[in-house]
Design a protein around this motif. Structure first.
Motif, mmCIF file in Angstrom:
data_model
loop_
_atom_site.group_PDB
_atom_site.id
_atom_site.type_symbol
_atom_site.label_atom_id
_atom_site.label_comp_id
_atom_site.label_asym_id
_atom_site.label_seq_id
_atom_site.Cartn_x
_atom_site.Cartn_y
_atom_site.Cartn_z
ATOM 1 N N LEU A 196 0.834 -1.202 0.000
ATOM 2 C CA LEU A 196 0.000 0.000 0.000
ATOM 3 C C LEU A 196 0.870 1.254 0.000
ATOM 4 O O LEU A 196 0.526 2.267 -0.599
ATOM 5 C CB LEU A 196 -0.933 0.021 1.225
ATOM 6 N N GLN A 197 2.010 1.165 0.672
ATOM 7 C CA GLN A 197 2.893 2.323 0.736
ATOM 8 C C GLN A 197 3.454 2.682 -0.653
ATOM 9 O O GLN A 197 3.487 3.849 -1.034
ATOM 10 C CB GLN A 197 4.029 2.012 1.714
ATOM 11 N N VAL A 198 3.860 1.664 -1.401
ATOM 12 C CA VAL A 198 4.361 1.910 -2.764
ATOM 13 C C VAL A 198 3.249 2.495 -3.635
ATOM 14 O O VAL A 198 3.459 3.465 -4.374
ATOM 15 C CB VAL A 198 4.899 0.607 -3.394
ATOM 16 N N VAL A 199 2.073 1.916 -3.530
ATOM 17 C CA VAL A 199 0.948 2.422 -4.319
ATOM 18 C C VAL A 199 0.673 3.880 -3.958
ATOM 19 O O VAL A 199 0.462 4.736 -4.814
ATOM 20 C CB VAL A 199 -0.309 1.550 -4.087
ATOM 21 N N TYR A 200 0.746 4.160 -2.661
ATOM 22 C CA TYR A 200 0.471 5.521 -2.190
ATOM 23 C C TYR A 200 1.498 6.523 -2.705
ATOM 24 O O TYR A 200 1.148 7.612 -3.182
ATOM 25 C CB TYR A 200 0.456 5.520 -0.666
ATOM 26 N N ILE A 201 2.767 6.170 -2.627
ATOM 27 C CA ILE A 201 3.803 7.102 -3.096
ATOM 28 C C ILE A 201 3.610 7.376 -4.592
ATOM 29 O O ILE A 201 3.685 8.517 -5.044
ATOM 30 C CB ILE A 201 5.213 6.552 -2.793
ATOM 31 N N MET A 202 3.337 6.332 -5.358
ATOM 32 C CA MET A 202 3.093 6.529 -6.791
ATOM 33 C C MET A 202 1.891 7.435 -7.032
ATOM 34 O O MET A 202 1.919 8.311 -7.890
ATOM 35 C CB MET A 202 2.853 5.184 -7.463
ATOM 36 N N LEU A 203 0.824 7.220 -6.258
ATOM 37 C CA LEU A 203 -0.386 8.019 -6.477
ATOM 38 C C LEU A 203 -0.209 9.459 -5.982
ATOM 39 O O LEU A 203 -0.854 10.362 -6.501
ATOM 40 C CB LEU A 203 -1.599 7.361 -5.823
ATOM 41 N N ARG A 204 0.655 9.655 -4.986
ATOM 42 C CA ARG A 204 0.941 11.042 -4.614
ATOM 43 C C ARG A 204 1.570 11.791 -5.791
ATOM 44 O O ARG A 204 1.270 12.963 -6.035
ATOM 45 C CB ARG A 204 1.885 11.090 -3.410
ATOM 46 N N GLY A 205 2.478 11.111 -6.489
ATOM 47 C CA GLY A 205 3.070 11.740 -7.669
ATOM 48 C C GLY A 205 2.015 12.059 -8.710
ATOM 49 O O GLY A 205 1.972 13.142 -9.284
ATOM 50 N N ARG A 206 1.120 11.123 -8.929
ATOM 51 C CA ARG A 206 0.072 11.346 -9.921
ATOM 52 C C ARG A 206 -0.890 12.437 -9.454
ATOM 53 O O ARG A 206 -1.346 13.262 -10.245
ATOM 54 C CB ARG A 206 -0.690 10.056 -10.184
ATOM 55 N N GLN A 207 -1.194 12.438 -8.154
ATOM 56 C CA GLN A 207 -2.070 13.485 -7.609
ATOM 57 C C GLN A 207 -1.433 14.859 -7.853
ATOM 58 O O GLN A 207 -2.122 15.808 -8.214
ATOM 59 C CB GLN A 207 -2.286 13.251 -6.102
ATOM 60 N N MET A 208 -0.115 14.929 -7.655
ATOM 61 C CA MET A 208 0.582 16.192 -7.917
ATOM 62 C C MET A 208 0.301 16.665 -9.346
ATOM 63 O O MET A 208 -0.025 17.832 -9.575
ATOM 64 C CB MET A 208 2.090 16.018 -7.721
ATOM 65 N N ALA A 209 0.381 15.742 -10.299
ATOM 66 C CA ALA A 209 0.138 16.114 -11.695
ATOM 67 C C ALA A 209 -1.326 16.507 -11.911
ATOM 68 O O ALA A 209 -1.631 17.403 -12.704
ATOM 69 C CB ALA A 209 0.543 14.968 -12.622
ATOM 70 N N LEU A 210 -2.247 15.848 -11.194
ATOM 71 C CA LEU A 210 -3.670 16.188 -11.329
ATOM 72 C C LEU A 210 -3.948 17.560 -10.700
ATOM 73 O O LEU A 210 -4.726 18.353 -11.243
ATOM 74 C CB LEU A 210 -4.546 15.100 -10.687
ATOM 75 N N LEU A 211 -3.296 17.843 -9.582
ATOM 76 C CA LEU A 211 -3.456 19.164 -8.949
ATOM 77 C C LEU A 211 -2.827 20.247 -9.832
ATOM 78 O O LEU A 211 -3.350 21.360 -9.933
ATOM 79 C CB LEU A 211 -2.812 19.172 -7.558
#
Lengths: 341, 341
Positions: free
Chosen positions: A297-312
């Motif tokens: 879950l931690q790896v998935v989360y770190i990846m999605l934080r990066g993607r969230q940054m791009a969405l923001l």
């Protein structure tokens, strides 16, 4: 007669407004932004498994803005059916203009950690959590509602007035065709929904695959299943009890006959921010607190934080340095793990 | 005069053809599919850091198909500059029509494991591996070549004739403006490139972020760095030697001042299959063989297999069951980990 404000007029918000207005005991004000002209001209069109075909519908009052909604207050219930994306707007800021002693905020949202900041900002009122089971979409004021509306309501706050307010909300909500359920185990309800949301939803968003493709590629019975085991370990520690052993099998197969796009995958495809903190960040903060490992879950989360940054970034909420900079000179958006911030 | 066939007419293939033809000692046949009409009408246009502006260029012969290329054979060198995606086409099948005793196949490709199947299918010839360092793109026959062309050539096959053929190719390749380098350490060269390709390239493809955004989000100094440590552990075991300790720092920062899209991210965005097996599947098979844990790369790999399935599906190479099926009844595309297949 209760005075009710509904924030968020997507698939959930529109049905919520309809359910409460149909009770005959509530006067509903709905804030509508995108569809305002449409709703004022022709009203909502529902094609609903619970309410049938309903055309040209509006609640008691449709308003366009927070300011306008404030004029028509105060409200007994402030029902929040928006997505929970604190990076875009904090819920406590959203409801602050409507807060008054004795009012109740109802958070019909995904994930964990939604209630606490509102309870803290709003100690003179009551904060309820709602877990919604519904299949309902809103495109241009046309609501397609395909699975029965059932909302489970509870409180983290154990004051008798809070519980009484929750039970009253459930009573109101159930007077017409929708179903409200009172629970003394709100956290447990939220965790059970997270078996799906923290795993399928997040892995769909990372891989770009809908649930059928996750299943068919073998990822469901591999990564998704492993991720569910991590959710279970955190949940059982946090709740202090064992959960039904059948949850994984149920959740793994719940979409085994459709190509369903979970909400975070829809967000990625539409380029809009995801409910990442509620769905994954906050569960991981609890894992950290309890010292429960959750490497996947931690790896998935770190990846999605990066993607969230791009969405923001697409929404103008993150500024990246221009070309010709040296990124090594810049502090990253996320330079620590969330639980050490 | 050497007779040379070049397969693949992208950014690398076009410059390779130009370099060999410019040697004055090679007669080059190039197979061109997509751009055939354009190349026959106006030739290639190069804007090249090595060759300057070259307009209306063609090698000795441009052909449209394998059959046509066969007619003009046999070839001394068969140079493969295509992407390596065995799920779409196996390299040994691609070169089989051109195989004859004493011919040399040159695989100018990414990743690991490209040479072995060709060597096995082609025991009477020689198989060279090439690691290309070049920044070159081909859009509609217009080649934009921005970083100096350098190809390092070596063999896994230690027969003196194979080594002689490699040295001869390097000599030919270096006669004009490109640079060929002979190496006795092909595997090491390939592994060093994998520090970037197995990490940045794959994590960019999973997260949907270019290198600048990976850096700026904090993912570079977190997941990418951890993934590089896994690559190092596998590489050092496989090669039986320690590698330069500065590789990680160099590779982490190599794109720290640009928003560069690594090739697998480009593939995802264009909807075309990725070089997943060469870049990540084969290194992980070696990790398994040596019993080296690589949990992060493994998660990335499983996710990308799912995405590859969807990319292959777009090309009509994977059939998903139609709606209304029960996925539980279907065998997943990947039901085991690759190293247990």
């Amino acid at each position: 007669m209760k005075s009710v404000l509904v924030l968020g007029s997507g698939g959930v918000g529109a049905v919520t407004a309809l359910a409460l207005q149909s009770s005959g005991e509530a006067d509903v004000t709905l804030i509508v932004r995108t569809d305002y002209e449409t709703v004022m001209t022709r009203g909502y069109e529902f094609k609903s498994v619970d309410y049938g075909q309903v055309d040209g519908w509006r609640p008691s009052r449709v308003v366009k803005s927070v300011d306008e909604a404030v004029e028509h207050g105060p409200y007994d219930y402030i029902v929040v059916c928006t997505k929970f994306v604190p990076e875009v707007q904090k819920t406590e800021d959203m409801v602050r203009p409507f807060m008054h002693k004795g009012a109740t905020v109802v958070l019909v949202q995904n994930g964990l950690g939604n209630e606490e900041p509102v309870m803290k900002a709003f100690p003179d009122g009551y904060v309820l959590g709602g877990v919604s089971m519904i299949g309902s979409t809103n495109y241009d004021g046309r609501i397609n509602h395909i699975s029965p509306d059932e909302v489970t309501i509870g409180t983290y706050d154990k004051r008798p007035e809070a519980i009484a307010s929750a039970k009253e909300y459930v009573r109101l909500y159930s007077l017409s065709k929708s179903k409200g359920i009172f629970t003394e185990h709100l956290a447990k309800k939220r965790w059970i929904k997270l078996f799906y949301n923290a795993t399928y939803n997040t892995i769909a968003a990372v891989t770009g695959l809908d649930t059928g493709r996750l299943y068919f590629s073998g990822i469901s019975n591999n990564l998704v299943k492993e991720a569910m085991a991590e959710v279970r370990a955190i949940a059982e520690k946090e709740l202090g009890e064992k959960l039904d052993p059948g949850i994984e099998a149920f959740m793994l197969n719940v979409d085994a006959n459709e190509y369903y796009e979970p909400s975070m995958l829809v967000d990625v495809r539409k380029g809009q921010p995801m409910e990442l903190e509620a769905i994954l960040g906050n569960p991981l903060r609890l894992a950290q607190k309890h010292n429960i490992p959750a490497p996947l879950l931690q790896v998935v989360y770190i990846m999605l934080r990066g993607r969230q940054m791009a969405l923001l970034e697409k929404r103008g909420l993150v500024d990246l340095p221009p070309l010709g900079f040296d990124l090594k000179e810049h502090k990253p958006v996320y330079d620590t793990l969330p639980w050490t911030e």
